[in-house]
Design a protein around this motif. Structure first.
Motif, PDB file in Angstrom:
ATOM      1  N   ILE A  49       0.768  -1.136   0.207  1.00 22.54           N
ATOM      2  CA  ILE A  49       0.096  -0.105  -0.118  1.00 22.54           C
ATOM      3  C   ILE A  49       1.031   1.483  -0.008  1.00 22.54           C
ATOM      4  O   ILE A  49       0.663   2.206  -0.611  1.00 22.54           O
ATOM      5  N   GLY A  50       2.035   1.278   0.791  1.00 23.58           N
ATOM      6  CA  GLY A  50       2.836   2.411   0.888  1.00 23.58           C
ATOM      7  C   GLY A  50       3.344   2.638  -0.417  1.00 23.58           C
ATOM      8  O   GLY A  50       3.641   3.651  -0.957  1.00 23.58           O
ATOM      9  N   GLY A  51       3.882   1.537  -1.045  1.00 24.62           N
ATOM     10  CA  GLY A  51       4.493   1.583  -2.562  1.00 24.62           C
ATOM     11  C   GLY A  51       3.340   2.331  -3.503  1.00 24.62           C
ATOM     12  O   GLY A  51       3.998   3.201  -4.339  1.00 24.62           O
ATOM     13  N   VAL A  52       2.325   1.811  -3.544  1.00 29.01           N
ATOM     14  CA  VAL A  52       1.386   2.658  -4.604  1.00 29.01           C
ATOM     15  C   VAL A  52       1.018   4.005  -3.957  1.00 29.01           C
ATOM     16  O   VAL A  52       0.888   4.667  -5.194  1.00 29.01           O
ATOM     17  N   VAL A  53       0.806   4.147  -2.808  1.00 30.15           N
ATOM     18  CA  VAL A  53       0.469   5.606  -2.569  1.00 30.15           C
ATOM     19  C   VAL A  53       1.824   6.502  -2.897  1.00 30.15           C
ATOM     20  O   VAL A  53       1.681   7.499  -3.491  1.00 30.15           O
ATOM     21  N   LYS A  83       1.530  16.591   0.319  1.00 32.69           N
ATOM     22  CA  LYS A  83       2.634  16.239   1.310  1.00 32.69           C
ATOM     23  C   LYS A  83       2.342  15.213   2.247  1.00 32.69           C
ATOM     24  O   LYS A  83       3.211  14.252   2.495  1.00 32.69           O
ATOM     25  N   LEU A  84       1.269  15.343   3.169  1.00 31.30           N
ATOM     26  CA  LEU A  84       0.999  14.399   4.079  1.00 31.30           C
ATOM     27  C   LEU A  84       0.774  13.105   3.619  1.00 31.30           C
ATOM     28  O   LEU A  84       1.394  12.106   4.143  1.00 31.30           O
ATOM     29  N   ILE A  85       0.095  12.981   2.560  1.00 31.29           N
ATOM     30  CA  ILE A  85      -0.259  11.617   1.968  1.00 31.29           C
ATOM     31  C   ILE A  85       1.048  11.108   1.515  1.00 31.29           C
ATOM     32  O   ILE A  85       1.390   9.698   1.618  1.00 31.29           O
ATOM     33  N   SER A  86       2.046  11.738   0.907  1.00 28.37           N
ATOM     34  CA  SER A  86       3.245  11.179   0.298  1.00 28.37           C
ATOM     35  C   SER A  86       4.123  10.688   1.513  1.00 28.37           C
ATOM     36  O   SER A  86       4.937   9.714   1.541  1.00 28.37           O
ATOM     37  N   LYS A  87       3.829  11.471   2.634  1.00 31.51           N
ATOM     38  CA  LYS A  87       4.826  11.089   3.684  1.00 31.51           C
ATOM     39  C   LYS A  87       4.154   9.733   4.443  1.00 31.51           C
ATOM     40  O   LYS A  87       5.059   9.043   4.960  1.00 31.51           O
ATOM     41  N   ILE A  88       2.894   9.780   4.359  1.00 28.51           N
ATOM     42  CA  ILE A  88       2.320   8.546   4.838  1.00 28.51           C
ATOM     43  C   ILE A  88       2.653   7.294   4.012  1.00 28.51           C
ATOM     44  O   ILE A  88       2.869   6.021   4.482  1.00 28.51           O
ATOM     45  N   GLY A  89       2.805   7.428   2.774  1.00 29.65           N
ATOM     46  CA  GLY A  89       3.222   6.257   1.925  1.00 29.65           C
ATOM     47  C   GLY A  89       4.739   5.762   2.253  1.00 29.65           C
ATOM     48  O   GLY A  89       4.849   4.517   2.158  1.00 29.65           O
ATOM     49  N   VAL A  90       5.661   6.829   2.493  1.00 29.59           N
ATOM     50  CA  VAL A  90       6.939   6.408   2.787  1.00 29.59           C
ATOM     51  C   VAL A  90       6.909   5.494   4.324  1.00 29.59           C
ATOM     52  O   VAL A  90       7.548   4.697   4.417  1.00 29.59           O
ATOM     53  N   GLY A  91       6.023   6.332   4.892  1.00 28.97           N
ATOM     54  CA  GLY A  91       5.837   5.757   6.278  1.00 28.97           C
ATOM     55  C   GLY A  91       5.347   4.233   6.355  1.00 28.97           C
ATOM     56  O   GLY A  91       6.053   3.329   7.190  1.00 28.97           O
TER      57      GLY A  91
END
Length: 110
Positions: A49-53, A83-91
């Motif tokens: 899921i993080g990779g897709v985000v 920015k928040l969603i991209s940081k959640i993806g990496v998290g």
């Protein structure tokens, strides 16, 4: 007159054995295998899921590189959300890695 020697119905020895279904209670090693297996699957899903985000929202910008820019851009709500969603993806990728790590260590020790 009631019979006192009647067999009791099967029940788990305590509530910690959630996987106990009409068989001998599992030992600690078997429980650990299940826990590590579930952690591995959850970590795999979180990493996916993080990779897709991250694919759709990109990697987050490093704020230090943008602080000395010549043009000051106004940060709107949609930019902050992006920015928040991209940081959640990496998290999620990091959490997925950390959840898969015990499975790798556990398989080496066996």
């Amino acid at each position: 007159m009631e019979c006192r020697n009647r067999p009791r119905p099967l029940s788990p020895p305590n509530s910690r054995h959630l996987l106990w279904i009409g068989r001998v209670a599992p030992n600690k090693s078997e429980n650990m295998n299940h826990v590590v297996g579930y952690l591995n699957v959850i970590g795999l899903i979180a990493g996916f899921i993080g990779g897709v985000v991250t694919f759709f929202y990109g990697l987050p910008n490093i704020d230090i590189l943008n602080s000395g820019g010549y043009v000051k851009m106004e940060e709107t709500d949609s930019i902050r959300r992006y920015k928040l969603i991209s940081k959640i993806g990496v998290g999620l990728i990091a959490v997925g890695f950390l959840m898969q790590l015990p499975s790798a260590i556990f398989s080496i020790n066996q």
